[in-house]
Design a protein around this motif. Structure first.
Motif, PDB file in Angstrom:
ATOM      1  N   ILE A  18      14.093  -3.385   0.408  1.00 33.36           N
ATOM      2  CA  ILE A  18      15.014  -3.109   1.511  1.00 33.36           C
ATOM      3  C   ILE A  18      14.609  -1.833   2.237  1.00 33.36           C
ATOM      4  CG2 ILE A  18      17.397  -2.477   2.079  1.00 33.36           C
ATOM      5  CD1 ILE A  18      18.292  -4.350  -0.196  1.00 33.36           C
ATOM      6  N   SER A  19      14.257  -0.807   1.480  1.00 32.74           N
ATOM      7  CA  SER A  19      13.891   0.478   2.094  1.00 32.74           C
ATOM      8  C   SER A  19      12.608   0.371   2.903  1.00 32.74           C
ATOM      9  CB  SER A  19      13.742   1.552   1.014  1.00 32.74           C
ATOM     10  OG  SER A  19      12.570   1.360   0.235  1.00 32.74           O
ATOM     11  N   TRP A  20      11.756  -0.589   2.580  1.00 33.07           N
ATOM     12  CA  TRP A  20      10.514  -0.793   3.316  1.00 33.07           C
ATOM     13  C   TRP A  20      10.701  -1.661   4.568  1.00 33.07           C
ATOM     14  CZ3 TRP A  20       6.863  -2.255  -1.347  1.00 33.07           C
ATOM     15  CH2 TRP A  20       6.576  -1.094  -2.086  1.00 33.07           C
ATOM     16  N   ALA A  35      -2.286 -10.271   5.893  1.00 30.26           N
ATOM     17  CA  ALA A  35      -3.503 -10.527   6.658  1.00 30.26           C
ATOM     18  C   ALA A  35      -3.652  -9.637   7.892  1.00 30.26           C
ATOM     19  CB  ALA A  35      -3.574 -12.000   7.048  1.00 30.26           C
ATOM     20  N   PRO A  36      -2.583  -9.292   8.627  1.00 29.14           N
ATOM     21  CA  PRO A  36      -2.780  -8.437   9.804  1.00 29.14           C
ATOM     22  C   PRO A  36      -3.360  -7.064   9.499  1.00 29.14           C
ATOM     23  CG  PRO A  36      -0.687  -9.580   9.977  1.00 29.14           C
ATOM     24  CD  PRO A  36      -1.206  -9.845   8.591  1.00 29.14           C
ATOM     25  N   LEU A  37      -3.274  -6.607   8.256  1.00 32.49           N
ATOM     26  CA  LEU A  37      -3.831  -5.306   7.896  1.00 32.49           C
ATOM     27  C   LEU A  37      -5.322  -5.352   7.632  1.00 32.49           C
ATOM     28  CD1 LEU A  37      -1.105  -3.986   5.401  1.00 32.49           C
ATOM     29  CD2 LEU A  37      -1.226  -3.645   7.884  1.00 32.49           C
ATOM     30  N   HIS A  38      -5.897  -6.542   7.511  1.00 30.20           N
ATOM     31  CA  HIS A  38      -7.263  -6.700   7.040  1.00 30.20           C
ATOM     32  C   HIS A  38      -8.215  -7.089   8.169  1.00 30.20           C
ATOM     33  CE1 HIS A  38      -6.457  -6.654   2.621  1.00 30.20           C
ATOM     34  NE2 HIS A  38      -5.247  -6.997   3.037  1.00 30.20           N
ATOM     35  N   ASP A  39      -9.444  -6.660   8.042  1.00 29.24           N
ATOM     36  CA  ASP A  39     -10.509  -7.226   8.863  1.00 29.24           C
ATOM     37  C   ASP A  39     -10.746  -8.656   8.372  1.00 29.24           C
ATOM     38  OD1 ASP A  39     -13.433  -8.044   9.139  1.00 29.24           O
ATOM     39  OD2 ASP A  39     -13.316  -6.334  10.501  1.00 29.24           O
ATOM     40  N   TYR A  44       5.343  -6.183   7.007  1.00 29.93           N
ATOM     41  CA  TYR A  44       6.518  -5.672   7.716  1.00 29.93           C
ATOM     42  C   TYR A  44       6.683  -4.160   7.626  1.00 29.93           C
ATOM     43  CZ  TYR A  44       8.060  -6.022   2.872  1.00 29.93           C
ATOM     44  OH  TYR A  44       8.127  -5.925   1.503  1.00 29.93           O
ATOM     45  N   ARG A  45       5.931  -3.482   6.779  1.00 23.39           N
ATOM     46  CA  ARG A  45       6.189  -2.063   6.518  1.00 23.39           C
ATOM     47  C   ARG A  45       5.477  -1.189   7.543  1.00 23.39           C
ATOM     48  NH1 ARG A  45       4.444   1.414   1.285  1.00 23.39           N
ATOM     49  NH2 ARG A  45       6.014   3.077   1.449  1.00 23.39           N
ATOM     50  N   GLN A  46       6.252  -0.402   8.266  1.00 27.27           N
ATOM     51  CA  GLN A  46       5.713   0.401   9.368  1.00 27.27           C
ATOM     52  C   GLN A  46       4.598   1.328   8.897  1.00 27.27           C
ATOM     53  OE1 GLN A  46       6.796   0.221  12.690  1.00 27.27           O
ATOM     54  NE2 GLN A  46       5.087   1.580  13.177  1.00 27.27           N
ATOM     55  N   LEU A  47       4.781   1.980   7.751  1.00 31.90           N
ATOM     56  CA  LEU A  47       3.788   2.918   7.248  1.00 31.90           C
ATOM     57  C   LEU A  47       2.430   2.250   7.073  1.00 31.90           C
ATOM     58  CD1 LEU A  47       2.849   5.600   5.938  1.00 31.90           C
ATOM     59  CD2 LEU A  47       3.781   4.729   3.764  1.00 31.90           C
ATOM     60  N   GLU A  48       2.416   1.054   6.531  1.00 29.46           N
ATOM     61  CA  GLU A  48       1.156   0.359   6.296  1.00 29.46           C
ATOM     62  C   GLU A  48       0.458   0.032   7.602  1.00 29.46           C
ATOM     63  OE1 GLU A  48       2.300  -1.826   2.088  1.00 29.46           O
ATOM     64  OE2 GLU A  48       2.843  -2.814   3.960  1.00 29.46           O
ATOM     65  N   PHE A  49       1.208  -0.446   8.575  1.00 34.23           N
ATOM     66  CA  PHE A  49       0.602  -0.801   9.860  1.00 34.23           C
ATOM     67  C   PHE A  49       0.078   0.438  10.573  1.00 34.23           C
ATOM     68  CE2 PHE A  49       2.341  -4.820   8.927  1.00 34.23           C
ATOM     69  CZ  PHE A  49       1.721  -5.737   9.753  1.00 34.23           C
ATOM     70  N   HIS A  91       0.828  -1.203   0.000  1.00 30.33           N
ATOM     71  CA  HIS A  91       0.000   0.000   0.000  1.00 30.33           C
ATOM     72  C   HIS A  91       0.866   1.258   0.000  1.00 30.33           C
ATOM     73  CE1 HIS A  91      -3.702  -2.291   0.950  1.00 30.33           C
ATOM     74  NE2 HIS A  91      -2.851  -3.094   1.565  1.00 30.33           N
ATOM     75  N   PHE A  92       0.317   2.322  -0.585  1.00 26.44           N
ATOM     76  CA  PHE A  92       0.892   3.663  -0.515  1.00 26.44           C
ATOM     77  C   PHE A  92       2.271   3.745  -1.184  1.00 26.44           C
ATOM     78  CE2 PHE A  92      -1.115   2.599   3.692  1.00 26.44           C
ATOM     79  CZ  PHE A  92      -2.397   2.959   3.304  1.00 26.44           C
ATOM     80  N   ALA A  93       2.477   2.912  -2.205  1.00 24.60           N
ATOM     81  CA  ALA A  93       3.738   2.939  -2.949  1.00 24.60           C
ATOM     82  C   ALA A  93       3.631   3.924  -4.106  1.00 24.60           C
ATOM     83  CB  ALA A  93       4.069   1.547  -3.481  1.00 24.60           C
ATOM     84  N   ASP A  94       4.665   4.736  -4.272  1.00 21.49           N
ATOM     85  CA  ASP A  94       4.657   5.721  -5.347  1.00 21.49           C
ATOM     86  C   ASP A  94       4.507   5.076  -6.718  1.00 21.49           C
ATOM     87  OD1 ASP A  94       4.945   7.796  -3.549  1.00 21.49           O
ATOM     88  OD2 ASP A  94       7.132   7.899  -3.753  1.00 21.49           O
ATOM     89  N   ASP A  95       4.966   3.839  -6.854  1.00 19.76           N
ATOM     90  CA  ASP A  95       4.905   3.162  -8.155  1.00 19.76           C
ATOM     91  C   ASP A  95       3.601   2.386  -8.352  1.00 19.76           C
ATOM     92  OD1 ASP A  95       5.249   0.880  -6.580  1.00 19.76           O
ATOM     93  OD2 ASP A  95       7.340   0.596  -7.152  1.00 19.76           O
ATOM     94  N   GLY A  96       2.661   2.511  -7.409  1.00 19.13           N
ATOM     95  CA  GLY A  96       1.358   1.879  -7.585  1.00 19.13           C
ATOM     96  C   GLY A  96       1.329   0.391  -7.325  1.00 19.13           C
ATOM     97  N   TYR A  97       2.316  -0.127  -6.623  1.00 20.50           N
ATOM     98  CA  TYR A  97       2.299  -1.553  -6.233  1.00 20.50           C
ATOM     99  C   TYR A  97       0.877  -1.909  -5.816  1.00 20.50           C
ATOM    100  CZ  TYR A  97       4.522  -5.738  -4.170  1.00 20.50           C
ATOM    101  OH  TYR A  97       4.932  -7.027  -3.873  1.00 20.50           O
ATOM    102  N   THR A  98       0.330  -2.982  -6.390  1.00 20.26           N
ATOM    103  CA  THR A  98      -1.108  -3.181  -6.261  1.00 20.26           C
ATOM    104  C   THR A  98      -1.555  -3.339  -4.806  1.00 20.26           C
ATOM    105  OG1 THR A  98      -3.025  -4.468  -6.957  1.00 20.26           O
ATOM    106  CG2 THR A  98      -0.991  -5.707  -6.612  1.00 20.26           C
ATOM    107  N   PRO A  99      -2.497  -2.519  -4.365  1.00 19.73           N
ATOM    108  CA  PRO A  99      -3.042  -2.672  -3.023  1.00 19.73           C
ATOM    109  C   PRO A  99      -4.213  -3.648  -2.977  1.00 19.73           C
ATOM    110  CG  PRO A  99      -3.951  -0.702  -4.014  1.00 19.73           C
ATOM    111  CD  PRO A  99      -3.004  -1.295  -5.035  1.00 19.73           C
TER     112      PRO A  99
END
Length: 336
Positions: free
Chosen positions: A249-251, A84-88, A115-120, A51-59
């Protein structure tokens, strides 16, 4: 007689700039490619999530899997993977059931921790709660697909008396990913199978699954470029692979970003072993050895395109997989 080997494709649908492609064009071309690949004998397509990737990585991998279900008839479809932890989990159960119904049971739900802090942070989740979020979520998925009321009074989720409708006529298998040993052992304990991102993790999973008395199943992603002239192909797409890995790596995919250095160039990436370049014979030999050593591996899949690559460029490699690698592996596995 064992089923024939299944070679598949892996998609993230990234479209980094500068690019003249619209996402509408990319999505349409990708669905065309998937339908065409099925006609060549390619056996699966897998869709990742970020999610929230500048390149549009599919959410929305489940949405894309549903679209692919309508363009295919035999190909297995799956997520590699949904975080799965991001989803209801009730909503995830409903969406996955819908994809299963649309595909007439050809769908596997692959899940992992994320694993990405921003998404959580954005979805109101806490990284340290990932294991319990995943474990409870899988419990809820299974209850939801049973047709009975869902009841769970957990650390992270409280569900009382909910019935999910419609339920899948064929329940999706829940394939769990992981790289670190604790995550692999968790996958064996709570999953119907294992999504391997690194071949070296497969024995760990198999040993754990057997110790639990479970029938193991593995779908194995490969980080390899397969082409008639792999060195020339690497010169063409190696910088795109470099972008792909350095973004992960940056994520934080491989540990805290401030502790894991990015790769300087495509040659350093190749030397580091995260990507491989194979000609068709080398690819067929690797897959054959993997399937002989671990017959529980039922699916081996490769990136269809690298970020920023034209769909046609990926299609040329798909033809190599379909016309050269798959027949060679099939023939080799028939030999004693």
């Amino acid at each position: 007689m064992s089923p024939p080997p299944r070679i598949g494709l892996w998609y993230d649908l990234r479209n980094p700039g500068p690019s003249r492609r619209t996402f509408t064009g990319l999505y349409r071309a990708t669905l065309d490619q998937i339908a065409w690949a099925e006609s060549l004998g390619i056996g699966s397509a897998w869709f990742s999530e970020h999610h929230f990737a500048d390149d549009g990585y599919t959410p929305s991998p489940l949405v894309f899997a549903a679209a692919a279900a309508e363009r295919t008839t035999t190909m297995r479809l799956g997520t590699n993977l949904v975080q799965a932890p991001l989803h209801d989990p009730i909503r995830l159960a409903e969406d996955a059931a819908t994809v299963s119904l649309l595909s007439e049971g050809r769908f596997d739900l692959g899940v992992g921790l994320g694993y990405r802090q921003l998404e959580f942070e954005t979805f109101g989740r806490t990284l340290r709660h990932r294991p319990s979020l995943l474990t409870e979520g899988i419990d809820i998925l299974r209850q939801a697909w049973s047709g009975e009321e869902v009841h769970l009074d957990g650390e992270r989720h409280q569900v009382r008396g909910v019935k999910v409708r419609p339920i899948p006529e064929q329940r999706p298998r829940i394939m769990v990913g992981g790289i670190a040993d604790p995550a692999i052992r968790r996958a064996a304990a709570i999953g119907d199978g294992f999504l391997s991102a690194v071949d070296a993790t497969i024995p760990v999973y198999l040993d754990e699954a057997r110790s639990l008395g479970k029938e193991p199943a593995v779908c194995a992603a490969q980080w390899a470029i397969v082409a008639d002239d792999p060195e020339r192909e690497w010169a063409r797409v190696g910088d795109l692979a470099l972008y792909q890995i350095n973004t992960y790596i940056s994520w934080g995919a491989f540990g805290p970003p401030d502790r894991v250095p990015t790769y300087a160039d495509r040659d350093e990436l190749l030397a580091g072993g995260l990507f491989a370049i194979w000609d068709p014979a080398t690819a067929a030999g690797h897959i054959t050895r993997l399937l002989r050593e671990h017959p529980q591996v039922e699916d081996v899949h490769f990136w269809a395109q690298l970020p920023g690559e034209d769909v046609a460029g990926g299609s040329a490699r798909i033809e190599v997989l379909a016309h050269q690698v798959l027949p060679a592996v099939t023939a080799a596995l028939k030999q004693p």
